[in-house]
Design an enzyme around this catalytic site. Structure first.
Site, mmCIF file in Angstrom:
data_model
loop_
_atom_site.group_PDB
_atom_site.id
_atom_site.type_symbol
_atom_site.label_atom_id
_atom_site.label_comp_id
_atom_site.label_asym_id
_atom_site.label_seq_id
_atom_site.Cartn_x
_atom_site.Cartn_y
_atom_site.Cartn_z
ATOM 1 N N HIS A 267 0.872 -1.191 0.000
ATOM 2 C CA HIS A 267 0.000 0.000 0.000
ATOM 3 C C HIS A 267 0.908 1.241 0.000
ATOM 4 O O HIS A 267 1.698 1.427 -0.908
ATOM 5 C CB HIS A 267 -0.914 -0.106 1.228
ATOM 6 C CG HIS A 267 -2.065 0.843 1.295
ATOM 7 N ND1 HIS A 267 -2.437 1.654 0.270
ATOM 8 C CD2 HIS A 267 -2.946 1.112 2.318
ATOM 9 C CE1 HIS A 267 -3.491 2.381 0.625
ATOM 10 N NE2 HIS A 267 -3.816 2.068 1.874
ATOM 11 N N HIS A 308 -2.040 -2.555 -9.689
ATOM 12 C CA HIS A 308 -3.035 -1.955 -8.800
ATOM 13 C C HIS A 308 -4.275 -2.834 -8.791
ATOM 14 O O HIS A 308 -4.636 -3.388 -9.822
ATOM 15 C CB HIS A 308 -3.409 -0.537 -9.265
ATOM 16 C CG HIS A 308 -4.049 0.265 -8.189
ATOM 17 N ND1 HIS A 308 -5.386 0.177 -7.902
ATOM 18 C CD2 HIS A 308 -3.521 1.152 -7.315
ATOM 19 C CE1 HIS A 308 -5.655 0.988 -6.894
ATOM 20 N NE2 HIS A 308 -4.541 1.585 -6.512
ATOM 21 N N ASP A 366 2.791 5.501 -6.924
ATOM 22 C CA ASP A 366 4.019 5.466 -6.137
ATOM 23 C C ASP A 366 5.268 5.274 -6.971
ATOM 24 O O ASP A 366 6.383 5.389 -6.453
ATOM 25 C CB ASP A 366 3.919 4.363 -5.072
ATOM 26 C CG ASP A 366 3.005 4.792 -3.944
ATOM 27 O OD1 ASP A 366 2.976 5.997 -3.666
ATOM 28 O OD2 ASP A 366 2.320 3.943 -3.372
HETATM 29 N N1 CMC Z 1 5.343 -7.249 -10.033
HETATM 30 C C1 CMC Z 1 5.226 -8.481 -10.566
HETATM 31 N N2 CMC Z 1 4.069 -9.161 -10.672
HETATM 32 C C2 CMC Z 1 2.963 -8.555 -10.200
HETATM 33 C C3 CMC Z 1 2.993 -7.262 -9.623
HETATM 34 C C4 CMC Z 1 4.247 -6.607 -9.548
HETATM 35 N N3 CMC Z 1 4.322 -5.387 -9.016
HETATM 36 N N4 CMC Z 1 1.751 -6.918 -9.232
HETATM 37 C C5 CMC Z 1 0.953 -7.943 -9.550
HETATM 38 N N5 CMC Z 1 1.674 -8.931 -10.140
HETATM 39 C C6 CMC Z 1 1.166 -10.200 -10.689
HETATM 40 C C7 CMC Z 1 0.835 -11.196 -9.589
HETATM 41 O O1 CMC Z 1 1.937 -12.037 -9.303
HETATM 42 C C8 CMC Z 1 -0.333 -11.939 -10.207
HETATM 43 O O2 CMC Z 1 0.193 -12.842 -11.166
HETATM 44 P P1 CMC Z 1 -0.566 -14.258 -11.466
HETATM 45 O O3 CMC Z 1 -1.916 -13.884 -12.009
HETATM 46 O O4 CMC Z 1 0.307 -14.962 -12.447
HETATM 47 O O5 CMC Z 1 -0.646 -14.961 -10.133
HETATM 48 C C9 CMC Z 1 -1.081 -10.860 -10.989
HETATM 49 O O6 CMC Z 1 -0.087 -9.888 -11.329
HETATM 50 C C10 CMC Z 1 -2.211 -10.200 -10.184
HETATM 51 O O7 CMC Z 1 -1.631 -9.691 -8.979
HETATM 52 P P2 CMC Z 1 -2.355 -9.720 -7.561
HETATM 53 O O8 CMC Z 1 -1.310 -9.743 -6.496
HETATM 54 O O9 CMC Z 1 -3.378 -10.809 -7.548
HETATM 55 O O10 CMC Z 1 -3.090 -8.335 -7.605
HETATM 56 P P3 CMC Z 1 -3.686 -7.548 -6.367
HETATM 57 O O11 CMC Z 1 -4.773 -6.718 -6.898
HETATM 58 O O12 CMC Z 1 -4.020 -8.493 -5.256
HETATM 59 O O13 CMC Z 1 -2.451 -6.645 -5.856
HETATM 60 C C11 CMC Z 1 -0.955 -4.839 -5.652
HETATM 61 C C12 CMC Z 1 -2.310 -5.306 -6.186
HETATM 62 C C13 CMC Z 1 -0.852 -3.315 -5.787
HETATM 63 C C14 CMC Z 1 -0.829 -5.190 -4.152
HETATM 64 C C15 CMC Z 1 0.177 -5.527 -6.460
HETATM 65 O O14 CMC Z 1 0.077 -5.172 -7.829
HETATM 66 C C16 CMC Z 1 1.560 -5.184 -5.922
HETATM 67 O O15 CMC Z 1 2.037 -5.829 -4.980
HETATM 68 N N6 CMC Z 1 2.245 -4.138 -6.500
HETATM 69 C C17 CMC Z 1 3.518 -3.693 -6.002
HETATM 70 C C18 CMC Z 1 3.313 -2.820 -4.766
HETATM 71 C C19 CMC Z 1 2.788 -1.445 -5.112
HETATM 72 O O16 CMC Z 1 3.288 -0.776 -6.013
HETATM 73 N N7 CMC Z 1 1.788 -0.989 -4.328
HETATM 74 C C20 CMC Z 1 1.229 0.373 -4.469
HETATM 75 C C21 CMC Z 1 -0.186 0.350 -4.929
HETATM 76 S S1 CMC Z 1 -0.772 1.980 -5.400
HETATM 77 C C22 CMC Z 1 -0.716 2.939 -3.998
HETATM 78 C C23 CMC Z 1 -1.511 2.439 -2.843
HETATM 79 O O17 CMC Z 1 -2.551 1.798 -2.992
HETATM 80 O O18 CMC Z 1 -1.120 2.709 -1.736
#
Ligand code: CMC
Length: 432
Positions: A267, A308, A366
């Site tokens: 987050h 996201h 971010d």
């Molecule tokens: N790098 C590599 N792979 C990723 C990433 C990433 N940053 N984000 C998602 N994926 C992959 C994930 O492994 C999954 O792959 P598969 O379908 O093969 O299993 C797919 O994409 C869907 O990801 P998810 O984890 O199920 O998606 P989510 O909606 O649960 O998570 C997230 C969203 C923001 C937590 C995630 O994208 C992430 O960890 N990003 C990096 C951290 C980040 O930048 N966070 C800031 C978010 S914006 C500001 C805020 O909200 O505070």
């Protein structure tokens, strides 16, 4: 407005259940399942709230597929271009943009609540010198509740409003003091002549020995960052604030809970993690190696600042920040350009990579915010604190909205139990 939705239960001989459908002003309709358990003995299952609207809200609208973000109906691009942060604060809190008189009065109120009780300042001394400023924020913001017994009646709209003003006004002072504690400098008092963002820079970087004049470009960049971070509907920290508030906890405790939730790297902690990641990658020549790591399911590494839950398109805030990033680095003649070049190249390569394209993983807010904060000389461990300051108005607005809703009740999710079925206790001497 409601319509009917038919849920067909396969195991009940195609018996149908009529459910109401709630139609929003814009966005997908929501099936109302509130009576499902009472009437049918059924629960819904949605870990991570992938398909669940937890409340009705009139504050912020996001269309993740189209990359749209609006506060009270106003597009984020227009607010980012035209507004001052305090105008946006007023808009989120009260629902309309202020006229000149209202803005003047509001500015005056916020400005005159910026000081901290001198006793509260003693709390900082209890933290180790290298305490993470987010740890200090969680503790000190929560302890504000110990200072305002006279106005903590959460059933009083006026008390709620005063608490909102206090939180918005004091959070920059607490944040700056947590920074000063880290660097071992004396806490600096607010300067009521300065703007909200100018005052924050003053409290962080002024010392009693030398005058400090906030750089107008730095103030402009911070104003923009704060507008973009001000609210984002039911994200993890806002939902945390709402859940904490639903038990009728006081607002200072609720916002402390929100700060704790924001801290996580998935987050608000992501902006700090992006800078750490870019520093670790170090050079454009290493990008391929790190992209491969991000794609490897056996490697915990993720591209921080990418992806996201809601945006399956470019995060509109990232688009705006990318331009500001260029401006800040050029105008402040900062020596961090290699990091920006690295970020641009990483973005370019990732956006062409099938793994990221297929999963619709785009840069989020971010990805660029950390680079801007670095250019403003704000240390990495303060990035998430900056996010917390800006988001306080979002948390407070959602808390106010929830508390004035006559239908508000305690948030209490259910579960699908997967533990052992009932069994009898075995006394200690009979256990193997
Ligand atoms: N790098 C590599 N792979 C990723 C990433 C990433 N940053 N984000 C998602 N994926 C992959 C994930 O492994 C999954 O792959 P598969 O379908 O093969 O299993 C797919 O994409 C869907 O990801 P998810 O984890 O199920 O998606 P989510 O909606 O649960 O998570 C997230 C969203 C923001 C937590 C995630 O994208 C992430 O960890 N990003 C990096 C951290 C980040 O930048 N966070 C800031 C978010 S914006 C500001 C805020 O909200 O505070």
């Amino acid at each position: 407005m409601t319509a009917k939705y038919q849920l067909i239960q396969k195991d009940r001989e195609q018996e149908g259940i009529d459910l109401d459908v709630i139609q929003p002003v814009v966005g997908p309709p929501a099936v109302d399942v509130t009576r499902l358990y009472r009437d049918q003995g059924l629960l819904t299952y949605d870990p991570g709230f992938m398909s669940t609207a937890s409340c009705q809200s009139s504050i912020t609208y996001i269309d993740g597929e189209a990359g749209v973000l609006e506060y009270r109906g106003y597009p984020i691009e227009q607010l980012a271009k035209e507004a001052d942060y305090l105008e946006v604060v007023f808009l989120l809190l009260y629902g309309e943009l202020p006229n000149r008189t209202q803005l003047h009065e509001f500015d005056d109120i916020i400005t005159h609540h910026t000081m901290l009780n001198e006793r509260l300042k003693e709390f900082f001394g209890g933290f180790h010198y290298d305490a993470h400023p987010m740890a200090i924020m969680v503790g000190v913001v929560g302890s504000l509740s110990a200072f305002y017994h006279d106005s903590l009646d959460i059933n009083s709209p006026r008390h709620r409003e005063i608490s909102a003003h206090r939180l918005i006004a004091k959070i920059p002072t607490i944040a700056a003091a947590s920074y000063k504690h880290n660097v071992g400098e004396p806490i600096v008092y607010p300067d009521n002549e300065l703007s909200y963002c100018g005052n924050l820079l003053h409290m962080m970087f002024a010392t009693p020995c030398e005058p400090y004049h906030p750089n107008p470009i730095a103030v402009e960049a911070m104003n923009l960052l704060f507008i973009l971070h001000a609210d984002h509907e039911q994200n993890a920290s806002t939902s945390t604030v709402r859940l904490a508030g639903s038990s009728l906890a006081n607002p200072f405790a609720c916002i402390a809970a929100g700060i704790a939730s924001l801290w996580g790297p998935a987050h608000g902690g992501a902006n700090e993690a992006v800078l750490e990641m870019l520093t670790e990658i170090g050079d454009v020549s290493n990008i391929d190696k790190y992209i491969a790591k991000a794609k490897d399911k056996n490697d915990p590494f993720r591209l921080m600042g990418f992806g996201h839950r809601v945006y399956k398109n470019y995060d509109p805030r990232a688009n705006i920040l990318r331009e500001m990033c260029k401006k800040v680095l050029t105008e402040l003649a900062d020596n961090n350009n290699p990091l920006f070049e690295l970020a641009l190249k990483l973005e370019e390569i990732a956006l062409e990579d099938e793994y990221f394209v297929k999963r619709k993983l785009y840069p989020n807010v971010d990805f660029y915010s950390g680079i801007i904060y670095r250019a403003l000389n704000i240390p990495n461990n303060m990035f998430t604190v900056m996010f917390a300051i800006a988001r306080t108005v979002g948390w407070v607005s959602h808390w106010m909205e929830m508390m004035s809703d006559p239908l508000q009740r305690i948030g209490r999710p259910r579960q699908v139990y997967t533990g052992p079925p009932r069994r009898d206790f075995v006394s200690l001497n009979r256990r193997s």
